[in-house]
Write a protein that holds these residues in place. Structure first.
Motif, mmCIF file in Angstrom:
data_model
loop_
_atom_site.group_PDB
_atom_site.id
_atom_site.type_symbol
_atom_site.label_atom_id
_atom_site.label_comp_id
_atom_site.label_asym_id
_atom_site.label_seq_id
_atom_site.Cartn_x
_atom_site.Cartn_y
_atom_site.Cartn_z
ATOM 1 N N LEU A 260 0.847 -1.199 0.000
ATOM 2 C CA LEU A 260 0.000 0.000 0.000
ATOM 3 C C LEU A 260 0.875 1.238 0.000
ATOM 4 C CD1 LEU A 260 -3.299 0.637 1.831
ATOM 5 C CD2 LEU A 260 -1.499 2.375 1.954
ATOM 6 N N LYS A 261 0.641 2.137 -0.954
ATOM 7 C CA LYS A 261 1.408 3.374 -1.081
ATOM 8 C C LYS A 261 0.465 4.559 -1.192
ATOM 9 C CE LYS A 261 5.359 1.180 -3.419
ATOM 10 N NZ LYS A 261 6.144 1.107 -4.679
ATOM 11 N N ALA A 262 0.913 5.700 -0.680
ATOM 12 C CA ALA A 262 0.130 6.940 -0.732
ATOM 13 C C ALA A 262 0.914 7.984 -1.522
ATOM 14 C CB ALA A 262 -0.160 7.438 0.677
ATOM 15 N N TYR A 263 0.201 8.813 -2.302
ATOM 16 C CA TYR A 263 0.862 9.779 -3.179
ATOM 17 C C TYR A 263 0.214 11.156 -3.051
ATOM 18 C CZ TYR A 263 2.582 5.564 -5.574
ATOM 19 O OH TYR A 263 3.163 4.356 -5.875
ATOM 20 N N ASP A 264 1.039 12.181 -3.302
ATOM 21 C CA ASP A 264 0.491 13.539 -3.424
ATOM 22 C C ASP A 264 0.281 13.864 -4.898
ATOM 23 O OD1 ASP A 264 2.962 14.226 -4.538
ATOM 24 O OD2 ASP A 264 3.692 15.263 -2.739
ATOM 25 N N ALA A 265 -0.115 15.093 -5.207
ATOM 26 C CA ALA A 265 -0.466 15.473 -6.575
ATOM 27 C C ALA A 265 0.718 15.419 -7.526
ATOM 28 C CB ALA A 265 -1.075 16.870 -6.583
ATOM 29 N N LYS A 266 1.934 15.526 -6.998
ATOM 30 C CA LYS A 266 3.129 15.502 -7.841
ATOM 31 C C LYS A 266 3.697 14.083 -7.998
ATOM 32 C CE LYS A 266 4.490 20.236 -6.677
ATOM 33 N NZ LYS A 266 5.577 21.097 -6.111
ATOM 34 N N GLY A 267 3.032 13.116 -7.409
ATOM 35 C CA GLY A 267 3.517 11.737 -7.512
ATOM 36 C C GLY A 267 4.501 11.359 -6.435
ATOM 37 N N ASN A 268 4.727 12.247 -5.475
ATOM 38 C CA ASN A 268 5.622 11.917 -4.372
ATOM 39 C C ASN A 268 4.957 10.937 -3.408
ATOM 40 O OD1 ASN A 268 7.664 13.812 -5.238
ATOM 41 N ND2 ASN A 268 6.341 15.441 -4.446
ATOM 42 N N VAL A 269 5.766 10.014 -2.903
ATOM 43 C CA VAL A 269 5.253 9.019 -1.960
ATOM 44 C C VAL A 269 5.169 9.621 -0.565
ATOM 45 C CG1 VAL A 269 5.637 6.754 -0.925
ATOM 46 C CG2 VAL A 269 6.185 7.114 -3.336
ATOM 47 N N LEU A 270 4.048 9.468 0.078
ATOM 48 C CA LEU A 270 3.847 9.976 1.434
ATOM 49 C C LEU A 270 4.129 8.879 2.463
ATOM 50 C CD1 LEU A 270 0.474 11.914 0.901
ATOM 51 C CD2 LEU A 270 2.812 12.807 0.778
ATOM 52 N N PRO A 271 4.514 9.269 3.672
ATOM 53 C CA PRO A 271 4.813 8.278 4.720
ATOM 54 C C PRO A 271 3.567 7.476 5.109
ATOM 55 C CG PRO A 271 5.702 10.433 5.298
ATOM 56 C CD PRO A 271 4.791 10.648 4.128
ATOM 57 N N VAL A 272 3.711 6.142 5.121
ATOM 58 C CA VAL A 272 2.625 5.238 5.494
ATOM 59 C C VAL A 272 3.142 4.225 6.511
ATOM 60 C CG1 VAL A 272 1.009 3.467 4.697
ATOM 61 C CG2 VAL A 272 1.480 5.438 3.251
#
Length: 615
Positions: free
Chosen positions: A84-96
């Motif tokens: 499971l991965k989370a992303y912002d609008a620029k495609g950067n991976v957010l901490p999960v």
């Protein structure tokens, strides 16, 4: 839910509570957009993408259910989610971070736009978990996908009440059988919209090569969808029996039911190592998922379908129309169970048998046989454990081990209540009348308080009903079934009946070699006269009986056909012993068992009995 246990060793509503929000107008415009990709399957895994609505906090949690309504077990569906991965609008991976088997904590959530993850197949790893097959997933690229949505789609903790917009991309050759309406006209994309998460998870979809029938019964559109790996069973082949049964059910229920659409999704297992082995069905408000072995003879399959589908269909009465707050506001990851499994499962199972005698699908003898078997099985369970206590604690031991009693003693509770009401009303009313009144009082969107149900039932019926509930359902006293059956002219009896030559209860005399599919008489066990009279020994490989060849592929036919044999019928069995083939000849010798049974006394003038059976 109804589980079916095959006795062979080798075959080893729900509406969410609306939460307060400081941004009601903004929330109303938001939705959860989900994409499920069934085209690009890798290692039996499917990619799911979830577009996040706007978040106003720095952290959010995303959860896959720990349990779902109707299963009464902790299944931890999040265990089958990978990467499971989370992303912002620029495609950067957010901490999960994963905080437990079913929950992920996402930081910097104000910038979150989407999450992605892979969903694993549960059918192919059933040896490692206890997920009931009709509640699980099948991922078989280009052939079949069983989508129980709680396995594929989760929820943001504070956004379960937002609409869900789900797009499923799939091979053009596969068609999705479901009670939902596809809003996309293309052959490779399906689009479904539900008003909230709870409705989404109650709508399974089965993708396969199109094999379905539809028919209408009293204003209800019914769909029968089938997946049969070899094509042995088709929807058309079982539809006549299903139509007869469901017509009878609608007639039995009368005005109590107003469901407009209902789907039966039948998955037939190949019984290979990586296929489903948990047989039975799981109910939903407008659908039932069913799993059975494909090798079952048609007549056995249809009989089993009648039993499990009729049970699941009657769940539209309870808990789907009549249920407590524990079900109305079901917490998928911290569930609190209701006290009233005696009603949700027991009365449902009672109806699944009663309607058959009521509508002329079975005769009195068969009805009494079924009740006698339930009494026998109920007596093997803990008969002093209060049913309400077991129900409220069914997810934990020692109560979990008593769950199957909901189908046995639960049925008999329904029977006794029916008889009491029939007797007190001189046959004019019964438990169906009670359920109709409860449905009018509550309904799908108005739950009752668990602790108030008995008082409400008593007010709608008679003081004797209330006494029964407090003494035998919430109390530890075993039910004197004979007392209640005597009121309708039925008494306990015993009869000597022939047993099965291949099975003693759930203990088999035969097994199979999964590698070569050969049927083997189990070595080193005490064999019955059937085997001794034929000199059939442990370790012998059964090749054919009466010149018909048998293997794992048609073993159910062998067992089914053996039930048509008669004592002293001539029989020949071709075997292989010590590498050499030979044919044994002799006569059929059955094992006989003394069984408790029920029989009607001379009660031709018994108005209560006639009303009980025929309404």
């Amino acid at each position: 839910m109804k589980r079916i246990i095959f006795s062979l060793a080798f075959a080893s509503v729900l509406w969410s509570c609306k939460t307060a929000s400081s941004s009601v107008t903004a929330a109303a415009k938001q939705q959860i957009e989900v994409t499920i990709n069934l085209n690009d399957v890798k290692e039996d895994k499917v990619l799911v993408t979830v577009a996040s609505p706007k978040n106003y906090t720095d952290e959010v949690t995303y959860s896959i259910p720990k349990t779902v309504p109707g299963t009464y077990s902790i299944d931890d569906y999040g265990k089958y989610i990978d990467d499971l991965k989370a992303y912002d609008a620029k495609g950067n991976v957010l901490p999960v971070s994963k905080t437990d088997d079913n929950t992920w904590n996402i930081k910097n959530a104000k910038s979150l736009v989407k999450i992605t993850y892979l969903v694993n197949d549960t059918f192919d790893v059933e040896k490692t978990h206890e997920i009931f097959s009709p509640a699980g997933t099948n991922i078989d690229a280009d052939k079949n996908f069983m989508l129980n949505m709680h396995c594929f789609v989760g929820y943001f903790q504070d956004k379960k009440d937002l609409p869900y917009n789900v797009t499923i991309t799939h091979p053009a050759a596969l068609w999705g059988a479901t009670s939902m309406t596809d809003l996309d006209v293309s052959t490779t994309n399906d689009k479904f919209i539900t008003p909230h998460y709870a409705e989404l998870v109650e709508n399974p979809i089965m993708y396969a090569k199109p094999d379905y029938t539809t028919f209408t019964v009293d204003g209800m559109e019914i769909l029968i969808g089938v997946y049969s790996p070899t094509g042995k069973v088709t929807a058309e082949s079982i539809t006549p029996e299903m139509k007869t049964m469901m017509t009878a059910q609608k007639n039995f229920l009368g005005k109590i039911n107003a469901t407009k659409k209902y789907s039966v999704l039948l998955y037939l297992s190949s019984m290979t190592e990586s296929d489903a082995k948990g047989f039975g069905a799981l109910e939903h408000p407008t659908a039932t998922t069913v799993v059975f072995p494909e090798m079952m003879p048609k007549e056995e399959l249809v009989k089993a379908m009648k039993d499990v589908v009729s049970h699941e269909f009657f769940h539209i009465v309870t808990p789907l129309s009549i249920h407590s707050k524990e079900i109305q506001y079901f917490d998928y990851n911290a569930p609190k169970m209701s006290q009233h499994l005696w009603m949700y499962e027991g009365v449902t199972e009672y109806f699944a048998n009663l309607f058959q005698i009521n509508q002329g699908l079975i005769d009195e003898k068969e009805f009494y046989t079924r009740l006698a078997e339930k009494i026998t099985r109920a007596n093997t369970m803990n008969d002093t454990m209060p049913f309400t206590t077991m129900s409220a604690n069914v997810l934990t031991q020692p109560y979990k081990d008593q769950y199957l009693n909901v189908y046995e003693k639960g049925t008999l509770i329904g029977m006794c209540l029916d008889i009491i009401i029939r007797e007190k009303s001189n046959g004019e009313r019964g438990i169906l009348d009670l359920m109709q009144k409860l449905s009018s009082e509550y309904g799908p969107t108005k739950p009752f308080n668990d602790e108030e149900l008995f008082a409400k039932i008593t007010a709608l019926t008679y003081p004797e009903v209330g006494s029964f509930l407090t003494t035998y359902v919430s109390g530890p006293t075993p039910i004197p079934y004979e007392t209640y059956l005597a009121k309708v002219g039925v008494t306990k009896s015993t009869e000597k009946t022939p047993g099965n030559v291949f099975l003693k209860g759930r203990v088999p005399y035969i097994t199979v070699n999964p590698e070569n599919k050969e049927i083997i008489v189990i070595p080193n066990m005490e064999l019955i006269d059937f085997y001794k009279s034929l000199d059939l020994r442990g370790g012998d490989i059964i090749l054919a009986i009466n010149e018909k060849s048998y293997s794992l592929d048609n073993i159910y036919e062998m067992i089914s056909e053996s039930q048509n044999w008669k004592e002293n019928d001539a029989i020949s069995i071709k075997i292989k012993r010590d590498g050499k083939e030979q044919t044994l000849k002799g006569k059929v010798k059955f094992p006989y068992e003394e069984k408790d049974s029920l029989k009607a006394t001379d009660s031709s003038a018994n108005k209560v009995k006639e009303a009980w059976l025929k309404g």
